[in-house]
Design an enzyme around this catalytic site. Structure first.
Site, short mmCIF file in Angstrom:
data_model
loop_
_atom_site.label_atom_id
_atom_site.label_comp_id
_atom_site.label_asym_id
_atom_site.label_seq_id
_atom_site.Cartn_x
_atom_site.Cartn_y
_atom_site.Cartn_z
CG ASN A 210 10.45 22.13 42.64
OD1 ASN A 210 10.33 22.39 41.40
ND2 ASN A 210 11.57 23.09 43.31
CB ALA A 275 13.84 29.49 39.67
CG ASP A 279 12.63 26.42 49.96
OD1 ASP A 279 13.27 27.42 49.64
OD2 ASP A 279 11.73 25.96 49.91
CE LYS A 289 21.62 2.89 43.68
NZ LYS A 289 21.30 1.57 43.03
N PRO A 305 21.10 29.14 49.26
CG PRO A 305 22.78 30.06 47.39
CD PRO A 305 22.27 28.75 48.29
CG ASP A 306 15.94 34.16 49.67
OD1 ASP A 306 15.87 34.69 48.39
OD2 ASP A 306 15.21 34.05 50.45
CG PHE A 323 6.54 33.77 40.63
CD1 PHE A 323 7.30 34.78 39.75
CD2 PHE A 323 5.43 33.15 39.95
CE1 PHE A 323 6.82 35.48 38.62
CE2 PHE A 323 5.07 33.89 38.78
CZ PHE A 323 5.67 34.76 38.05
O1 PMT Z 1 7.62 25.92 36.19
P1 PMT Z 1 6.27 26.12 36.15
O2 PMT Z 1 5.66 24.41 36.12
O3 PMT Z 1 5.60 26.68 34.82
O4 PMT Z 1 5.52 26.38 37.34
C1 PMT Z 1 5.53 27.95 37.87
C2 PMT Z 1 5.60 28.00 39.10
C3 PMT Z 1 4.71 27.43 40.14
C4 PMT Z 1 7.11 27.21 39.78
C5 PMT Z 1 6.00 29.70 39.41
O5 PMT Z 1 5.01 30.16 39.11
C6 PMT Z 1 6.39 30.06 40.84
O6 PMT Z 1 5.46 30.13 41.74
N1 PMT Z 1 7.59 30.05 41.32
C7 PMT Z 1 8.16 30.05 42.61
C8 PMT Z 1 8.16 28.73 43.34
C9 PMT Z 1 8.53 29.06 44.69
O7 PMT Z 1 9.75 28.51 44.92
O8 PMT Z 1 8.30 29.68 45.67
P2 PMT Z 1 8.51 30.23 47.01
O9 PMT Z 1 7.49 30.72 47.63
O10 PMT Z 1 9.03 28.92 47.74
O11 PMT Z 1 9.83 31.26 46.89
C10 PMT Z 1 9.58 32.61 47.24
C11 PMT Z 1 10.46 33.32 46.00
O12 PMT Z 1 11.73 33.11 46.72
C12 PMT Z 1 10.64 32.70 44.63
O13 PMT Z 1 10.58 33.90 43.59
C13 PMT Z 1 11.81 31.92 44.59
O14 PMT Z 1 12.23 32.09 43.27
C14 PMT Z 1 12.78 32.67 45.50
N2 PMT Z 1 13.76 31.92 46.17
C15 PMT Z 1 13.23 30.69 46.89
C16 PMT Z 1 14.03 30.17 47.84
C17 PMT Z 1 15.59 30.23 47.44
N3 PMT Z 1 16.58 29.75 47.82
N4 PMT Z 1 15.82 31.30 46.54
C18 PMT Z 1 15.05 32.18 45.90
O15 PMT Z 1 15.20 33.23 45.32
#
Ligand code: PMT
Length: 402
Positions: A210, A275, A279, A289, A305-306, A323
């Site tokens: 992403n 981060a 997903d 390839k 994994p979450d 986030f």
């Molecule tokens: O890196 P930059 O360019 O500065 O941009 C910052 C940002 C937009 C990436 C950052 O501010 C941000 O929003 N990060 C979270 C992005 C995200 O994956 O959000 P989500 O809504 O999909 O996930 C929710 C939360 O679960 C997040 O804290 C994520 O880290 C966590 N997660 C998600 C999937 C996974 N498999 N494991 C996780 O821990």
């Protein structure tokens, strides 16, 4: 240590014999990692030329309040917004009097009225002028408004008098500016921050990822170090310099990020999950390839994994900040994640709007926790990070004292 790494310092120079030492202050701040811009009062230019500061800073020096060129570029409001902190050194008796009375009759006093950032003043003047009740009254007034007064020191003065009024040495002033950013709000705590994207390999050539640049997470890691924490930064594939004082672990995939975070999680007081973890990852990575013979191809993906939920459910004493990156229903989706992932706090940002988000130098956050919320308006990511860390520290200490 680069204690002023990524900091923007506005150095105000006023008219006094100590003005020549401001050149050294500029160098000291630069050595500590700061970007420095200089604003001079007209009286200061009688003691040292703008060219000296321009040569040292590599940037234009600002001297005029009403300058058509500057107003369209770095005008007084922009300068006030640009700075992370303002240091006026030397600060003459006349300047202190004008600042204390709220005047805006030159560029420096005007931008001090406009700034919302911390202002530090290093008075420098004859000892009798410093002791004068008017100067003392002005200094007390500024202190009561939150201005930090540095010095003055004692000793032999340029006029031959001996007493209090000498400007503090440049190194001490630069250290004082750096001290201002070290809040101690997270002193002694272990913090894990994850940052950037992950990369999920399809074959040796291609991957799923992403647009995350890691800027938000790296700024958070730096703000946590400044708050006194021991910080482990688990970074996906990004092109960013490690903030000084941070322990960095580089990873590529979601599984690697998960393993790195979990290896440190049991000792973490706080986990900040900024981060953008991918997903879904391919069930199998092709050894060679994949040839593009067919008009269509199918990939079988499996959930990664979450990481955040794994940390928050492993030990509820770890303060977990998630986030949420959303293109719609920001508040609704963020609050649902707060609940579903058993978080202490969630910071939600819009994606696809000009307030910030992926790969942007700015961000804006709506922060939610149980029974509370706070907006952090759009500003450079290092400033957003400092505000968020202050909020995290407040909530963390509340959670651990109740
Ligand atoms: O890196 P930059 O360019 O500065 O941009 C910052 C940002 C937009 C990436 C950052 O501010 C941000 O929003 N990060 C979270 C992005 C995200 O994956 O959000 P989500 O809504 O999909 O996930 C929710 C939360 O679960 C997040 O804290 C994520 O880290 C966590 N997660 C998600 C999937 C996974 N498999 N494991 C996780 O821990």
């Amino acid at each position: 240590m680069n204690r002023l790494q990524n900091k923007k310092i506005l150095l105000g120079v006023t008219g006094g014999i100590a003005a020549y030492k401001a050149a050294e202050i500029l160098r000291e701040c630069q050595t500590m990692g700061a970007e420095v811009r200089v604003v001079m009062t007209p009286a200061a230019t009688e003691f040292i030329t703008p060219l000296t500061f321009q040569a040292l800073s590599g940037l234009p020096v600002h001297t005029q309040l009403l300058d058509a060129e500057e107003e369209s570029g770095m005008g007084h409001i922009n300068l006030a917004r640009w700075a992370d902190a303002v240091l006026v050194a030397p600060a003459s008796a006349d300047f202190i009097a004008r600042f204390a009375s709220g005047m805006a009759n030159d560029l420096l006093t005007t931008l001090l009225l406009a700034t919302e950032k911390k202002v530090l003043l290093a008075p420098a003047m004859n000892r009798a002028m410093f002791d004068d009740p008017n100067t003392q009254k002005n200094i007390k007034q500024l202190e009561s408004q939150g201005v930090i007064i540095l010095g003055p020191g004692e000793g032999v003065q340029a006029c031959g008098d001996v007493g209090q009024g000498r400007m503090l040495e440049p190194e001490i002033l630069a250290q004082a500016v750096a001290d201002h950013f070290q809040t101690g709000e997270l002193a002694g705590l272990n913090v894990i921050v994850n940052a950037g994207p992950t990369r999920e390999a399809i074959d040796p050539v291609r991957y799923i990822s992403n647009h995350s640049s890691g800027k938000m997470g790296f700024a958070l890691a730096q703000a946590c170090v400044e708050a006194g924490a021991h910080v482990t930064l688990v970074a996906g594939p990004v092109q960013l310099e490690t903030p000084s004082g941070v322990e960095r672990i580089d990873v590529i995939s979601a599984n690697e990020m998960s393993a790195a975070v979990m290896s440190k999680a049991s000792k973490a007081d706080i986990f900040i999950a900024s981060a953008a973890v991918v997903d879904y990852t391919p069930v199998e990575i092709a050894a060679n390839k994949i040839k593009k013979n067919a008009t269509e191809m199918q990939l079988i993906l499996i959930k990664t994994p979450d990481i955040l939920t794994a940390v928050s459910t492993q030990d509820s004493s770890t303060f977990c900040v998630g986030f949420a990156a959303e293109t719609d229903n920001l508040e609704k989706y963020a609050k649902a994640k707060l609940e579903r992932k058993s978080l202490d706090m969630i910071a939600a940002n819009w994606i696809g709007r000009d307030t910030g988000g992926f790969n942007n130098d700015y961000n804006a956050l709506s922060v939610f926790w149980k029974n509370g919320e706070q907006e952090i308006h759009s500003m450079p990511k290092p400033e957003v990070a400092r505000e968020l860390v202050t909020l995290i520290a407040k909530r963390y200490h509340e959670k651990n004292t109740t």
